[in-house]
Motif scaffolding. Sequence first.
Motif, PDB file in Angstrom:
ATOM      1  N   SER A   1      -0.091  -5.362   6.807  1.00 18.07           N
ATOM      2  CA  SER A   1       0.207  -5.427   8.227  1.00 18.07           C
ATOM      3  C   SER A   1      -0.989  -6.011   8.960  1.00 18.07           C
ATOM      4  O   SER A   1      -1.988  -6.409   8.357  1.00 18.07           O
ATOM      5  CB  SER A   1       0.542  -4.033   8.774  1.00 18.07           C
ATOM      6  N   GLY A   2      -0.914  -6.002  10.299  1.00 18.32           N
ATOM      7  CA  GLY A   2      -2.034  -6.444  11.110  1.00 18.32           C
ATOM      8  C   GLY A   2      -1.897  -7.871  11.585  1.00 18.32           C
ATOM      9  O   GLY A   2      -0.817  -8.459  11.581  1.00 18.32           O
ATOM     10  N   GLU A   3      -3.028  -8.434  11.963  1.00 18.40           N
ATOM     11  CA  GLU A   3      -3.074  -9.812  12.459  1.00 18.40           C
ATOM     12  C   GLU A   3      -3.235 -10.787  11.306  1.00 18.40           C
ATOM     13  O   GLU A   3      -3.507 -10.405  10.171  1.00 18.40           O
ATOM     14  CB  GLU A   3      -4.236  -9.971  13.445  1.00 18.40           C
ATOM     15  N   ALA A   4      -3.092 -12.084  11.629  1.00 16.29           N
ATOM     16  CA  ALA A   4      -3.316 -13.117  10.625  1.00 16.29           C
ATOM     17  C   ALA A   4      -4.753 -13.032  10.123  1.00 16.29           C
ATOM     18  O   ALA A   4      -5.688 -12.777  10.893  1.00 16.29           O
ATOM     19  CB  ALA A   4      -3.032 -14.497  11.212  1.00 16.29           C
ATOM     20  N   LEU A   5      -4.940 -13.221   8.829  1.00 10.73           N
ATOM     21  CA  LEU A   5      -6.254 -13.085   8.207  1.00 10.73           C
ATOM     22  C   LEU A   5      -7.213 -14.137   8.758  1.00 10.73           C
ATOM     23  O   LEU A   5      -6.932 -15.340   8.714  1.00 10.73           O
ATOM     24  CB  LEU A   5      -6.114 -13.234   6.697  1.00 10.73           C
ATOM     25  N   SER A   6      -8.369 -13.677   9.277  1.00  7.84           N
ATOM     26  CA  SER A   6      -9.344 -14.593   9.860  1.00  7.84           C
ATOM     27  C   SER A   6     -10.729 -13.964   9.824  1.00  7.84           C
ATOM     28  O   SER A   6     -11.211 -13.405  10.806  1.00  7.84           O
ATOM     29  CB  SER A   6      -8.960 -14.951  11.302  1.00  7.84           C
ATOM     30  N   GLY A   7     -11.365 -14.013   8.643  1.00  8.89           N
ATOM     31  CA  GLY A   7     -12.745 -13.583   8.515  1.00  8.89           C
ATOM     32  C   GLY A   7     -12.971 -12.112   8.241  1.00  8.89           C
ATOM     33  O   GLY A   7     -14.108 -11.704   8.002  1.00  8.89           O
ATOM     34  N   ARG A   8     -11.911 -11.308   8.259  1.00  9.42           N
ATOM     35  CA  ARG A   8     -12.092  -9.874   8.061  1.00  9.42           C
ATOM     36  C   ARG A   8     -10.827  -9.272   7.470  1.00  9.42           C
ATOM     37  O   ARG A   8      -9.722  -9.616   7.881  1.00  9.42           O
ATOM     38  CB  ARG A   8     -12.395  -9.188   9.397  1.00  9.42           C
ATOM     39  N   ILE A   9     -10.981  -8.352   6.490  1.00 12.43           N
ATOM     40  CA  ILE A   9      -9.825  -7.668   5.926  1.00 12.43           C
ATOM     41  C   ILE A   9     -10.192  -6.230   5.589  1.00 12.43           C
ATOM     42  O   ILE A   9     -11.293  -5.951   5.104  1.00 12.43           O
ATOM     43  CB  ILE A   9      -9.279  -8.397   4.675  1.00 12.43           C
ATOM     44  N   GLU A  10      -9.281  -5.323   5.890  1.00 13.79           N
ATOM     45  CA  GLU A  10      -9.430  -3.905   5.576  1.00 13.79           C
ATOM     46  C   GLU A  10      -8.537  -3.584   4.381  1.00 13.79           C
ATOM     47  O   GLU A  10      -7.348  -3.901   4.393  1.00 13.79           O
ATOM     48  CB  GLU A  10      -9.017  -3.076   6.794  1.00 13.79           C
ATOM     49  N   VAL A  11      -9.114  -2.976   3.348  1.00 12.07           N
ATOM     50  CA  VAL A  11      -8.388  -2.659   2.116  1.00 12.07           C
ATOM     51  C   VAL A  11      -8.480  -1.158   1.859  1.00 12.07           C
ATOM     52  O   VAL A  11      -9.570  -0.586   1.866  1.00 12.07           O
ATOM     53  CB  VAL A  11      -8.954  -3.425   0.909  1.00 12.07           C
ATOM     54  N   ILE A  12      -7.337  -0.531   1.650  1.00 10.52           N
ATOM     55  CA  ILE A  12      -7.285   0.887   1.281  1.00 10.52           C
ATOM     56  C   ILE A  12      -6.460   0.996   0.001  1.00 10.52           C
ATOM     57  O   ILE A  12      -5.356   0.469  -0.078  1.00 10.52           O
ATOM     58  CB  ILE A  12      -6.649   1.744   2.390  1.00 10.52           C
ATOM     59  N   VAL A  13      -7.006   1.652  -1.006  1.00 12.59           N
ATOM     60  CA  VAL A  13      -6.334   1.854  -2.294  1.00 12.59           C
ATOM     61  C   VAL A  13      -5.922   3.317  -2.377  1.00 12.59           C
ATOM     62  O   VAL A  13      -6.776   4.207  -2.294  1.00 12.59           O
ATOM     63  CB  VAL A  13      -7.248   1.478  -3.467  1.00 12.59           C
ATOM     64  N   ILE A  14      -4.624   3.572  -2.522  1.00 11.96           N
ATOM     65  CA  ILE A  14      -4.119   4.954  -2.489  1.00 11.96           C
ATOM     66  C   ILE A  14      -3.354   5.287  -3.766  1.00 11.96           C
ATOM     67  O   ILE A  14      -2.858   4.404  -4.467  1.00 11.96           O
ATOM     68  CB  ILE A  14      -3.196   5.179  -1.276  1.00 11.96           C
ATOM     69  N   GLY A  15      -3.255   6.573  -4.058  1.00 14.86           N
ATOM     70  CA  GLY A  15      -2.366   7.033  -5.115  1.00 14.86           C
ATOM     71  C   GLY A  15      -0.929   6.893  -4.646  1.00 14.86           C
ATOM     72  O   GLY A  15      -0.597   7.263  -3.522  1.00 14.86           O
TER      73      GLY A  15
ATOM     74  N   VAL B   1      -4.390  -4.185   4.308  1.00 17.50           N
ATOM     75  CA  VAL B   1      -3.522  -3.977   3.153  1.00 17.50           C
ATOM     76  C   VAL B   1      -3.803  -2.605   2.574  1.00 17.50           C
ATOM     77  O   VAL B   1      -4.948  -2.195   2.403  1.00 17.50           O
ATOM     78  CB  VAL B   1      -3.730  -5.089   2.091  1.00 17.50           C
ATOM     79  N   VAL B   2      -2.719  -1.862   2.328  1.00 15.28           N
ATOM     80  CA  VAL B   2      -2.794  -0.548   1.682  1.00 15.28           C
ATOM     81  C   VAL B   2      -2.070  -0.681   0.349  1.00 15.28           C
ATOM     82  O   VAL B   2      -0.849  -0.864   0.309  1.00 15.28           O
ATOM     83  CB  VAL B   2      -2.147   0.545   2.554  1.00 15.28           C
ATOM     84  N   ILE B   3      -2.814  -0.611  -0.740  1.00 13.97           N
ATOM     85  CA  ILE B   3      -2.273  -0.887  -2.076  1.00 13.97           C
ATOM     86  C   ILE B   3      -2.032   0.423  -2.819  1.00 13.97           C
ATOM     87  O   ILE B   3      -2.971   1.192  -3.064  1.00 13.97           O
ATOM     88  CB  ILE B   3      -3.234  -1.774  -2.879  1.00 13.97           C
ATOM     89  N   PRO B   4      -0.775   0.707  -3.188  1.00 12.58           N
ATOM     90  CA  PRO B   4      -0.492   1.931  -3.944  1.00 12.58           C
ATOM     91  C   PRO B   4      -0.690   1.711  -5.441  1.00 12.58           C
ATOM     92  O   PRO B   4      -0.363   0.654  -5.976  1.00 12.58           O
ATOM     93  CB  PRO B   4       0.982   2.192  -3.617  1.00 12.58           C
ATOM     94  N   VAL B   5      -1.224   2.713  -6.117  1.00  8.88           N
ATOM     95  CA  VAL B   5      -1.437   2.653  -7.561  1.00  8.88           C
ATOM     96  C   VAL B   5      -0.730   3.840  -8.200  1.00  8.88           C
ATOM     97  O   VAL B   5      -0.903   4.988  -7.759  1.00  8.88           O
ATOM     98  CB  VAL B   5      -2.941   2.684  -7.910  1.00  8.88           C
ATOM     99  N   ALA B   6       0.060   3.568  -9.218  1.00  6.61           N
ATOM    100  CA  ALA B   6       0.805   4.631  -9.896  1.00  6.61           C
ATOM    101  C   ALA B   6      -0.095   5.409 -10.845  1.00  6.61           C
ATOM    102  O   ALA B   6      -1.105   4.897 -11.340  1.00  6.61           O
ATOM    103  CB  ALA B   6       1.974   4.041 -10.667  1.00  6.61           C
ATOM    104  N   ARG B   7       0.267   6.653 -11.075  1.00 10.84           N
ATOM    105  CA  ARG B   7      -0.431   7.441 -12.085  1.00 10.84           C
ATOM    106  C   ARG B   7      -0.304   6.779 -13.456  1.00 10.84           C
ATOM    107  O   ARG B   7       0.722   6.175 -13.768  1.00 10.84           O
ATOM    108  CB  ARG B   7       0.155   8.849 -12.183  1.00 10.84           C
ATOM    109  N   ALA B   8      -1.352   6.905 -14.265  1.00 11.35           N
ATOM    110  CA  ALA B   8      -1.252   6.451 -15.640  1.00 11.35           C
ATOM    111  C   ALA B   8      -0.148   7.242 -16.330  1.00 11.35           C
ATOM    112  O   ALA B   8       0.052   8.419 -16.055  1.00 11.35           O
ATOM    113  CB  ALA B   8      -2.586   6.656 -16.357  1.00 11.35           C
TER     114      ALA B   8
END
Length: 415
Positions: free
Chosen positions: A40-54, A119-126
């Motif tokens: 989500s958010g604005e068009a990418l321009s010099g800055r990005i926020e990344v959160i990695v979640i379960g 971007v909030v990226i979900p990661v599945a349990r092993a």
Amino acid sequence: MTSLRGRFAARVLVVALALLGGCGDDGASAPDGPFAPGISGEALSGRIEVIVIGEDSRAPIDGAVIEVRAGSASIAESMTPGYATFEDARLEGAVTIAVRTEGRYAGTTTWAGVAADRVVIPVARASAEQSIEGRVVGADTLGAASVLAGPLVQPHLSRPSAIDDATPGACVDEGSGACRFRASAPVEVDHVAAILRDASGEAIGFGIGEIGEGGSVEVSVLDPASRVAAIPLAMEGPLPLPPVGLDAVVGVPGIATSHGISLLPQTAGEGGVLAVPELSGALADATWWVMAQAYDSANDGGARSVVLLRHLTSPDAVGRLPAFLALPEVTVARDTGITVGAVAGAAMIVIECEDASGDRAITTVLGGASGPLASECVGAVRVRAVDATGATGSALDLDGVERVAMRFSEVVVTR
């Protein structure tokens, strides 16, 4: 029938990472969750926020290694408590986010084609399995000709093969109005469902039971809170034509509860009518699913195209099923990786495989782009095209997608 093989929180203050010789505070506390996965958010321009979640916890994963790439160049990499803010002039257009995780979420996840600044990226349990053994009691009082039982599972947009796990198996009659079943399920699964069918194969009852210590469970269909009546769920025709080379299986309904989804493996009867449990009692907060699947009957694990209508609450809400997606065209080369052609109508392409160390590697390409990808894949490779409500070429709200509709097609190739 062959077995079936599938609101963002307010922006938070995160660690600013000065790249290319800068510094970062990897010891800072992670922001509070839960977070909704997606872009989500604005068009990418010099800055990005990344959160990695379960995927299950919706909380940041401590120790996740996050790398940002522009083309083949690595802009920065940081080990964080599951989040970071990257700033660099090269962050524009579309970039790739690669995540490596250990422990309960061990694996590699790559999202390509990210063109927005959050971007909030979900990661599945092993993968970890448990054995379930249980009984269904009281089925004889409803006149059931057969009983099916299996775990209630939580499928995910990028891994719709999990839908296969929602297909229950036979419960073997042991006399005295009870039958016994065995199943294997992910360790996080905590409930099973039992489906009662009459001689025609239509559902006439439904029950849910909680898995106890040691994987034991008992489902009683005599419990008034679990015993429900079957009602008709109609689909409009004509049914969609399957892609060339595939056969169609239509009208596979399911029940979604807070514990997961269970499919009722029956095809549509005359006039496209399905028998499904009433949404009352223990299912008062549940919803219906309807699935149409086209697959290669000679090799049902090799290719399929699926249409899903989810979270329906009205018997006349099904309407006409959308068309199947065409299959991805995949070329595999040992040296250059996997080339996937764009699929008309697809919002993204997902490539899932194992790397040389045995970790699962998932590459998500927004916009259905084509080109050499996933050269780290070994063995069998699953390539999936996805079209879903809420997905575009640059943004994706996974929670919104999971609430509405989705269609996907996939092929499995060996490298």
